[in-house]
Design an enzyme around this catalytic site. Sequence first.
Site, PDB file in Angstrom:
ATOM      1  N   TYR A 142       0.821  -1.214   0.000  1.00 32.60           N
ATOM      2  CA  TYR A 142       0.000   0.000   0.000  1.00 32.60           C
ATOM      3  C   TYR A 142       0.857   1.267   0.000  1.00 32.60           C
ATOM      4  O   TYR A 142       0.373   2.347  -0.276  1.00 32.60           O
ATOM      5  CB  TYR A 142      -0.944   0.028   1.213  1.00 32.60           C
ATOM      6  CG  TYR A 142      -2.025  -1.041   1.177  1.00 32.60           C
ATOM      7  CD1 TYR A 142      -2.278  -1.774   0.024  1.00 32.60           C
ATOM      8  CD2 TYR A 142      -2.793  -1.316   2.294  1.00 32.60           C
ATOM      9  CE1 TYR A 142      -3.249  -2.756  -0.011  1.00 32.60           C
ATOM     10  CE2 TYR A 142      -3.772  -2.302   2.272  1.00 32.60           C
ATOM     11  CZ  TYR A 142      -3.992  -3.014   1.113  1.00 32.60           C
ATOM     12  OH  TYR A 142      -4.957  -3.990   1.082  1.00 32.60           O
ATOM     13  N   LYS A 193       3.399 -15.439   1.509  1.00 30.78           N
ATOM     14  CA  LYS A 193       3.438 -16.330   0.342  1.00 30.78           C
ATOM     15  C   LYS A 193       4.885 -16.445  -0.131  1.00 30.78           C
ATOM     16  O   LYS A 193       5.266 -15.888  -1.168  1.00 30.78           O
ATOM     17  CB  LYS A 193       2.494 -15.828  -0.753  1.00 30.78           C
ATOM     18  CG  LYS A 193       1.057 -16.245  -0.454  1.00 30.78           C
ATOM     19  CD  LYS A 193       0.084 -15.998  -1.575  1.00 30.78           C
ATOM     20  CE  LYS A 193       0.308 -16.846  -2.786  1.00 30.78           C
ATOM     21  NZ  LYS A 193      -0.208 -18.223  -2.662  1.00 30.78           N
ATOM     22  N   ASP A 226      -3.006 -17.833   1.267  1.00 28.86           N
ATOM     23  CA  ASP A 226      -4.229 -18.331   0.636  1.00 28.86           C
ATOM     24  C   ASP A 226      -4.805 -19.493   1.447  1.00 28.86           C
ATOM     25  O   ASP A 226      -6.020 -19.567   1.700  1.00 28.86           O
ATOM     26  CB  ASP A 226      -3.994 -18.728  -0.833  1.00 28.86           C
ATOM     27  CG  ASP A 226      -2.757 -19.587  -1.036  1.00 28.86           C
ATOM     28  OD1 ASP A 226      -1.919 -19.669  -0.106  1.00 28.86           O
ATOM     29  OD2 ASP A 226      -2.616 -20.188  -2.110  1.00 28.86           O
ATOM     30  N   ASP A 250      -5.099  -7.144   5.693  1.00 27.94           N
ATOM     31  CA  ASP A 250      -6.326  -6.436   5.345  1.00 27.94           C
ATOM     32  C   ASP A 250      -7.415  -7.462   5.016  1.00 27.94           C
ATOM     33  O   ASP A 250      -8.546  -7.409   5.513  1.00 27.94           O
ATOM     34  CB  ASP A 250      -6.030  -5.552   4.125  1.00 27.94           C
ATOM     35  CG  ASP A 250      -7.086  -4.501   3.883  1.00 27.94           C
ATOM     36  OD1 ASP A 250      -8.053  -4.454   4.652  1.00 27.94           O
ATOM     37  OD2 ASP A 250      -6.935  -3.725   2.920  1.00 27.94           O
ATOM     38  N   ASP A 254     -10.594  -9.135   7.593  1.00 26.52           N
ATOM     39  CA  ASP A 254     -12.005  -9.003   7.206  1.00 26.52           C
ATOM     40  C   ASP A 254     -12.691 -10.366   7.147  1.00 26.52           C
ATOM     41  O   ASP A 254     -13.863 -10.497   7.516  1.00 26.52           O
ATOM     42  CB  ASP A 254     -12.137  -8.300   5.848  1.00 26.52           C
ATOM     43  CG  ASP A 254     -12.208  -6.789   6.002  1.00 26.52           C
ATOM     44  OD1 ASP A 254     -11.823  -6.296   7.084  1.00 26.52           O
ATOM     45  OD2 ASP A 254     -12.645  -6.103   5.062  1.00 26.52           O
TER      46      ASP A 254
END
Length: 368
Positions: A142, A193, A226, A250, A254
Amino acid sequence: MATQKLLLLPGDGIGVEVMAEVRRLIAFLNKSGLASFETEEDLVGGSAYDAHGKAISEDAMKRAQEADAVMFGAVGGPKWADVPYEARPEAGLLRLRKDLGLFANLRPAVCYPALADASSLKRELVEGLDIMIVRELTGGVYFGEPKEIVTLESGEKRAVDTQVYTTHEIERIARVAFDLAKVRKGLLHSSEKHNVMKSGVLWKQVVTSVHKSEYPELKLEHILADNCGMQLVRTPKQFDVIVCDNLFGDMLSDVAAMLTGSLGMLPSASLGATDAKTGKRKAMYEPVHGSAPDIAGKGLANPIATLASFGMALRYSFGLAEAADRLDAAIAEVLGEGLRTKDIAAPGQNAVSTSDMGAAVIKAMEQA
Ligand code: NAD
């Protein structure tokens, strides 16, 4: 008992309504001798733009820097949809995070037994769930440079975001997560990852090294991001603390959030580095939800996310674990008694107002 300085920034919309319940809780804690808070208040978001032409004034920033902790409500709303980009309500929140150096975002996902049926998963998978996602908040994709959209010679466009992490950034977030794991169940999952990203390779190496040299007594598991998302909806109770970078954090926070039912139930804390001299760290506490313009001013907002965020302040900024436990127990108790704001009420069930819910939580604390 030392007096603690707290800055309240209610913001806009329901931020103002839910912060009113925190104010009442503080008055109760001060009166009962459980804590001693000195509070200041200021504007942030759209209300600050209306008053000062910017999303947070320099004076409010100074107060935030001087406070022992900041309580933030919510910002934004259609009224400010067309203000200049630099002055948009969210700019106040981003400035606070940046200037206070809040690099660690803590998002607990707790599923109260009384609300297990509000989750999209089966009751047995989520009942009693209590996990903590630790998200790196000031680095990664970001913020990494270059970050741009360029036009190539062919006329085609090319967009670039840069995922970048340094050893220091990974070490400090890993320590926050290990410290939490230490006082919880002694288990930390680190999610990245490394199979396809260099930043993931470094993340895994650094977390492993911090574990080996500083927290060998704890259990560390590495999990691909994942797979972590999949496991969170498959068997969420296998996790306790999960640490991840800004992007994966993030998303995973959620996902974890929705295991618990409503946005109105989700607290968060954002922490900075510990000052070597004072031993204190900058911190801001806020509900995960926004200013909810659709219900603002109607007394419908659920104040639990904000009250529980204040509970995190009691625990992580003020060392008042006993008061924090009592608040958590009071919230569980009123939910157990069937009290519901509209967002968590079953169809046809009576709903109480924001202030009724706040009053019930404080009463349950009084009687504890
Ligand atoms: P939102 O979180 O404000 O609302 C989403 C939905 O959840 C709405 O239907 C709302 O009524 C409901 N809801 C949220 N909190 C609730 C609560 N405490 N009790 C009961 N119901 C609740 O998100 P949005 O609608 O996407 O955004 C509204 C405004 O808030 C926008 O201006 C957005 O930019 C801003 N926003 C601010 C923050 C923040 O201040 N941290 C976070 C997210 C969104």
